[in-house]
Design an enzyme around this catalytic site. Structure first.
Site, PDB file in Angstrom:
ATOM      1  N   THR A 130      -0.931  20.596  25.606  1.00  0.00           N
ATOM      2  CA  THR A 130      -1.347  19.266  24.962  1.00  0.00           C
ATOM      3  C   THR A 130      -0.138  19.237  23.739  1.00  0.00           C
ATOM      4  OG1 THR A 130      -2.773  20.682  23.447  1.00  0.00           O
ATOM      5  CG2 THR A 130      -3.632  19.196  25.287  1.00  0.00           C
TER       6      THR A 130
ATOM      7  N   VAL B 131       0.251  18.384  19.998  1.00  0.00           N
ATOM      8  CA  VAL B 131      -0.079  19.190  18.869  1.00  0.00           C
ATOM      9  C   VAL B 131       0.176  20.882  19.105  1.00  0.00           C
ATOM     10  CG1 VAL B 131      -1.416  19.744  16.787  1.00  0.00           C
ATOM     11  CG2 VAL B 131      -1.313  17.057  17.606  1.00  0.00           C
ATOM     12  N   CYS B 132      -0.771  21.244  20.181  1.00  0.00           N
ATOM     13  CA  CYS B 132      -0.938  22.539  20.317  1.00  0.00           C
ATOM     14  C   CYS B 132       0.556  23.188  20.613  1.00  0.00           C
ATOM     15  CB  CYS B 132      -1.710  23.123  21.475  1.00  0.00           C
ATOM     16  SG  CYS B 132      -3.452  22.478  21.172  1.00  0.00           S
ATOM     17  N   THR B 133       1.553  22.373  21.318  1.00  0.00           N
ATOM     18  CA  THR B 133       2.878  22.984  21.730  1.00  0.00           C
ATOM     19  C   THR B 133       3.631  23.059  20.434  1.00  0.00           C
ATOM     20  OG1 THR B 133       2.715  21.876  23.871  1.00  0.00           O
ATOM     21  CG2 THR B 133       4.727  22.383  23.111  1.00  0.00           C
TER      22      THR B 133
ATOM     23  N   LEU C  50       2.344  26.336  18.557  1.00  0.00           N
ATOM     24  CA  LEU C  50       2.630  27.822  19.010  1.00  0.00           C
ATOM     25  C   LEU C  50       3.970  28.043  18.948  1.00  0.00           C
ATOM     26  CD1 LEU C  50       0.453  29.588  20.625  1.00  0.00           C
ATOM     27  CD2 LEU C  50      -0.398  27.581  19.970  1.00  0.00           C
TER      28      LEU C  50
END
Ligand code: BEZ
Length: 226
Positions: free
Chosen positions: A46, A48-50, A53
């Site tokens: 997804t 934002v998560c990318t 991290l």
């Protein structure tokens, strides 16, 4: 069924065993004598998560210098994390070298109350809620020192998490607290429990703005920016 006691600042981080991208871990053994940032994201692959991290991966050397281990988590499988880590490297240049927990059954997410209760779009294909963006800062005594909760829509600030670690470690080492927007090198505040007499000994350059607000620079070796 009774819910587990809520986790608060000062609670001992619950132990668990889990599968991660770096093999099976016992969380308390993983903590060992280190500080740990346990942080969850809603879902692999997804947007934002990318970005998040990738940012944590790039700051990993700065966390390491402070004796901090990172460990991520989502309610996806380890196999899913492994594929996604390649995308993160490609998109952000960040090499995710820290473990990510595969918490498909939400065992850890439930123990740490990371489940989303507000966003009806943050759910898996069966409609079961995914995790929010939680951050737990845990010290070497396994005590939870900070808890942050962000919604799925809002990416965190990895530098702010590092700043929290700097504040906690500085406060633990010297009897000081840190003011708004403090960063290492800025003046700190003499802890309210320290008398003016003690402050004169500990911080020769301290200044009284109000009886309850006393600033001091830290001596150079104490204020080192890592
Ligand atoms: C994201 O990482 O972009 C995201 C994940 C779940 C819900 C909304 C956004």
């Amino acid at each position: 069924m009774s819910s587990p006691a809520p986790l608060r600042l000062g609670s001992i981080a619950p132990n668990f065993q889990a599968e991660t991208t770096q093999g099976k871990i016992d969380f308390h053994e993983f903590i060992g004598d280190n500080w740990v940032i346990l942080f969850s994201h809603p879902e692999d692959y997804t947007p934002v998560c990318t970005t998040e991290l990738g940012a944590f991966a790039k700051l990993a050397p700065d966390f390491e210098k402070r004796g901090v281990k990172l460990i991520g988590l989502s309610a996806n499988t380890v196999e899913s994390h492994e594929g996604w880590i390649k995308d993160i490297g490609e998109v952000t240049g960040g090499n995710v070298a820290f473990p990510i927990i595969g918490d498909k059954q939400r065992q850890v997410a439930l123990a740490y109350d990371m489940i989303d209760h507000q966003d009806a779009t943050n759910v898996d294909s069966k409609g079961i809620a995914f995790t929010i963006r939680s951050v737990f800062v845990i010290d070497p005594k396994k005590t939870i020192r900070t808890i942050l909760s962000y919604p799925a829509s809002t990416g965190r600030n990895a530098a702010e998490v590092l700043r929290i670690v700097d504040s906690l470690q500085t406060g633990d080492k010297y009897k000081v607290t840190t003011p708004i927007n403090w960063v290492p090198g800025d003046d700190v505040i003499v802890h309210p429990s320290v008398s003016n007499e003690q402050a004169k000994e500990l911080f020769p350059e301290f200044r009284i703005v109000k009886p309850y607000l006393r600033f001091t620079p830290l001596p150079k070796e104490k204020a080192t920016v890592l």
